[in-house]
Motif scaffolding. Structure first.
Motif, PDB file in Angstrom:
ATOM      1  N   ASP A  26       0.879  -1.168   0.000  1.00  0.00           N
ATOM      2  CA  ASP A  26       0.000   0.000   0.000  1.00  0.00           C
ATOM      3  C   ASP A  26       0.917   1.219   0.000  1.00  0.00           C
ATOM      4  OD1 ASP A  26      -1.574   2.216   0.867  1.00  0.00           O
ATOM      5  OD2 ASP A  26      -2.929   0.875   1.949  1.00  0.00           O
ATOM      6  N   VAL A  27       0.858   2.045  -1.041  1.00  0.00           N
ATOM      7  CA  VAL A  27       1.776   3.179  -1.152  1.00  0.00           C
ATOM      8  C   VAL A  27       1.144   4.494  -0.684  1.00  0.00           C
ATOM      9  CG1 VAL A  27       3.137   2.090  -2.986  1.00  0.00           C
ATOM     10  CG2 VAL A  27       1.258   3.617  -3.607  1.00  0.00           C
ATOM     11  N   ARG A  28       0.012   4.399  -0.007  1.00  0.00           N
ATOM     12  CA  ARG A  28      -0.623   5.596   0.549  1.00  0.00           C
ATOM     13  C   ARG A  28       0.099   6.021   1.819  1.00  0.00           C
ATOM     14  NH1 ARG A  28      -6.360   3.935   1.812  1.00  0.00           N
ATOM     15  NH2 ARG A  28      -5.208   2.154   2.637  1.00  0.00           N
ATOM     16  N   HIS A  37      -6.814  -0.968   4.940  1.00  0.00           N
ATOM     17  CA  HIS A  37      -5.858  -1.493   3.961  1.00  0.00           C
ATOM     18  C   HIS A  37      -6.219  -2.940   3.635  1.00  0.00           C
ATOM     19  CE1 HIS A  37      -4.091  -2.453   7.912  1.00  0.00           C
ATOM     20  NE2 HIS A  37      -3.725  -3.589   7.327  1.00  0.00           N
ATOM     21  N   ALA A  38      -5.698  -3.424   2.536  1.00  0.00           N
ATOM     22  CA  ALA A  38      -5.945  -4.805   2.107  1.00  0.00           C
ATOM     23  C   ALA A  38      -5.203  -5.766   3.037  1.00  0.00           C
ATOM     24  CB  ALA A  38      -5.485  -5.000   0.663  1.00  0.00           C
ATOM     25  N   ASP A  39      -5.816  -6.916   3.294  1.00  0.00           N
ATOM     26  CA  ASP A  39      -5.193  -7.939   4.133  1.00  0.00           C
ATOM     27  C   ASP A  39      -3.837  -8.333   3.574  1.00  0.00           C
ATOM     28  OD1 ASP A  39      -7.363  -8.010   5.830  1.00  0.00           O
ATOM     29  OD2 ASP A  39      -8.247  -9.785   4.902  1.00  0.00           O
ATOM     30  N   GLY A  40      -2.846  -8.361   4.454  1.00  0.00           N
ATOM     31  CA  GLY A  40      -1.516  -8.800   4.059  1.00  0.00           C
ATOM     32  C   GLY A  40      -0.645  -7.724   3.444  1.00  0.00           C
ATOM     33  N   ALA A  41      -1.155  -6.505   3.323  1.00  0.00           N
ATOM     34  CA  ALA A  41      -0.379  -5.432   2.687  1.00  0.00           C
ATOM     35  C   ALA A  41       0.568  -4.774   3.682  1.00  0.00           C
ATOM     36  CB  ALA A  41      -1.315  -4.376   2.105  1.00  0.00           C
ATOM     37  N   LEU A  66       1.341  -3.201  -6.177  1.00  0.00           N
ATOM     38  CA  LEU A  66       1.146  -1.917  -5.514  1.00  0.00           C
ATOM     39  C   LEU A  66      -0.284  -1.434  -5.669  1.00  0.00           C
ATOM     40  CD1 LEU A  66       4.270  -0.276  -7.179  1.00  0.00           C
ATOM     41  CD2 LEU A  66       4.205  -1.266  -4.890  1.00  0.00           C
ATOM     42  N   TYR A  67      -0.743  -0.667  -4.687  1.00  0.00           N
ATOM     43  CA  TYR A  67      -2.038  -0.004  -4.815  1.00  0.00           C
ATOM     44  C   TYR A  67      -2.040   1.265  -3.979  1.00  0.00           C
ATOM     45  CZ  TYR A  67      -3.481  -1.660  -0.182  1.00  0.00           C
ATOM     46  OH  TYR A  67      -3.567  -1.885   1.166  1.00  0.00           O
ATOM     47  N   CYS A  68      -3.003   2.135  -4.270  1.00  0.00           N
ATOM     48  CA  CYS A  68      -3.205   3.369  -3.505  1.00  0.00           C
ATOM     49  C   CYS A  68      -4.703   3.685  -3.514  1.00  0.00           C
ATOM     50  CB  CYS A  68      -2.352   4.507  -4.056  1.00  0.00           C
ATOM     51  SG  CYS A  68      -2.692   4.954  -5.770  1.00  0.00           S
ATOM     52  N   ARG A  69      -5.053   4.949  -3.591  1.00  0.00           N
ATOM     53  CA  ARG A  69      -6.475   5.305  -3.624  1.00  0.00           C
ATOM     54  C   ARG A  69      -7.044   5.173  -5.027  1.00  0.00           C
ATOM     55  NH1 ARG A  69      -8.917  10.666  -3.986  1.00  0.00           N
ATOM     56  NH2 ARG A  69      -6.765  11.312  -4.007  1.00  0.00           N
ATOM     57  N   SER A  70      -6.290   5.645  -6.017  1.00  0.00           N
ATOM     58  CA  SER A  70      -6.801   5.628  -7.388  1.00  0.00           C
ATOM     59  C   SER A  70      -5.901   4.879  -8.364  1.00  0.00           C
ATOM     60  CB  SER A  70      -6.968   7.066  -7.897  1.00  0.00           C
ATOM     61  OG  SER A  70      -5.690   7.682  -8.035  1.00  0.00           O
ATOM     62  N   GLY A  71      -4.658   4.637  -7.981  1.00  0.00           N
ATOM     63  CA  GLY A  71      -3.688   4.002  -8.864  1.00  0.00           C
ATOM     64  C   GLY A  71      -2.596   4.947  -9.328  1.00  0.00           C
ATOM     65  N   GLU A  90       3.697  -4.646 -10.408  1.00  0.00           N
ATOM     66  CA  GLU A  90       2.365  -4.470 -10.974  1.00  0.00           C
ATOM     67  C   GLU A  90       1.592  -3.418 -10.188  1.00  0.00           C
ATOM     68  OE1 GLU A  90      -1.658  -7.168 -11.677  1.00  0.00           O
ATOM     69  OE2 GLU A  90       0.202  -8.138 -11.066  1.00  0.00           O
ATOM     70  N   ASN A  91       0.888  -2.568 -10.904  1.00  0.00           N
ATOM     71  CA  ASN A  91       0.006  -1.569 -10.304  1.00  0.00           C
ATOM     72  C   ASN A  91      -1.401  -2.164 -10.288  1.00  0.00           C
ATOM     73  OD1 ASN A  91      -1.670   0.577  -9.679  1.00  0.00           O
ATOM     74  ND2 ASN A  91      -0.795   1.972 -11.181  1.00  0.00           N
ATOM     75  N   LEU A  92      -1.899  -2.493  -9.098  1.00  0.00           N
ATOM     76  CA  LEU A  92      -3.252  -3.035  -8.987  1.00  0.00           C
ATOM     77  C   LEU A  92      -4.322  -1.949  -9.061  1.00  0.00           C
ATOM     78  CD1 LEU A  92      -2.807  -5.685  -6.152  1.00  0.00           C
ATOM     79  CD2 LEU A  92      -2.918  -6.082  -8.616  1.00  0.00           C
ATOM     80  N   GLY A  93      -3.926  -0.698  -8.864  1.00  0.00           N
ATOM     81  CA  GLY A  93      -4.891   0.399  -8.907  1.00  0.00           C
ATOM     82  C   GLY A  93      -5.297   0.833  -7.509  1.00  0.00           C
ATOM     83  N   SER A  94      -6.592   0.774  -7.249  1.00  0.00           N
ATOM     84  CA  SER A  94      -7.144   1.283  -5.990  1.00  0.00           C
ATOM     85  C   SER A  94      -7.156   0.225  -4.884  1.00  0.00           C
ATOM     86  CB  SER A  94      -8.577   1.758  -6.221  1.00  0.00           C
ATOM     87  OG  SER A  94      -9.416   0.644  -6.493  1.00  0.00           O
ATOM     88  N   LEU A  95      -7.475   0.673  -3.669  1.00  0.00           N
ATOM     89  CA  LEU A  95      -7.642  -0.230  -2.540  1.00  0.00           C
ATOM     90  C   LEU A  95      -8.702  -1.280  -2.841  1.00  0.00           C
ATOM     91  CD1 LEU A  95      -7.397  -1.214   0.402  1.00  0.00           C
ATOM     92  CD2 LEU A  95      -8.879   0.689   1.064  1.00  0.00           C
ATOM     93  N   GLN A  96      -9.810  -0.865  -3.427  1.00  0.00           N
ATOM     94  CA  GLN A  96     -10.884  -1.801  -3.752  1.00  0.00           C
ATOM     95  C   GLN A  96     -10.411  -2.864  -4.750  1.00  0.00           C
ATOM     96  OE1 GLN A  96     -11.276   1.604  -3.778  1.00  0.00           O
ATOM     97  NE2 GLN A  96     -12.344   1.675  -1.818  1.00  0.00           N
ATOM     98  N   GLU A  97      -9.637  -2.436  -5.736  1.00  0.00           N
ATOM     99  CA  GLU A  97      -9.104  -3.392  -6.715  1.00  0.00           C
ATOM    100  C   GLU A  97      -8.100  -4.348  -6.063  1.00  0.00           C
ATOM    101  OE1 GLU A  97      -9.374  -0.928 -10.878  1.00  0.00           O
ATOM    102  OE2 GLU A  97      -8.038  -0.160  -9.314  1.00  0.00           O
ATOM    103  N   ALA A  98      -7.311  -3.841  -5.126  1.00  0.00           N
ATOM    104  CA  ALA A  98      -6.362  -4.693  -4.409  1.00  0.00           C
ATOM    105  C   ALA A  98      -7.104  -5.709  -3.541  1.00  0.00           C
ATOM    106  CB  ALA A  98      -5.429  -3.840  -3.549  1.00  0.00           C
TER     107      ALA A  98
END
Length: 112
Positions: A26-28, A37-41, A66-71, A90-98
């Motif tokens: 999580d790069v936020r 945050h996503a589990d395990g991040a 990686l993920y953040c709020r919007s990517g 890899e950029n997963l995009g947002s928290l929801q996508e992660a």
């Protein structure tokens, strides 16, 4: 004797082989991470991604997602890691996508 030496050397080589790991980062900001945050991040703010990755012991052959709020910040971090020689980023995009990715990964792991 030669066979024994060969077997010993082969065993030593395989014992020192480093297995690549998978990382979810999580790069936020730390504050955003503490809220949710996503589990395990792990949390490394995007401006510090290369130093943070080194501090965590992330190897250049490891898979880093990686993920953040919007990517957007995740993409900046991805480019920084690639520039530093990390190979699988890899950029997963947002928290929801992660979170969706982690759910899908768990389902796939259970089915194997």
């Amino acid at each position: 004797m030669l066979l024994r030496t060969f077997l010993l050397v082969t065993a030593l080589i395989f014992s020192f082989t480093v297995k690549a790991k998978d990382w979810l980062i999580d790069v936020r900001t730390a504050n955003e991470y503490s809220i949710d945050h996503a589990d395990g991040a792990a949390n490394i703010e995007y401006q510090q991604i290369v130093l943070g990755a080194q501090h965590l012991g992330i190897q250049k052959q490891d898979t880093v997602r990686l993920y953040c709020r919007s990517g957007r910040r995740a993409e900046i971090a991805r480019e920084s890691l690639l520039h530093a020689g990390y190979q699988k980023v890899e950029n997963l995009g947002s928290l929801q996508e992660a979170e969706s990715w982690t759910q899908t990964s768990r389902i796939a792991a259970v089915q194997q």
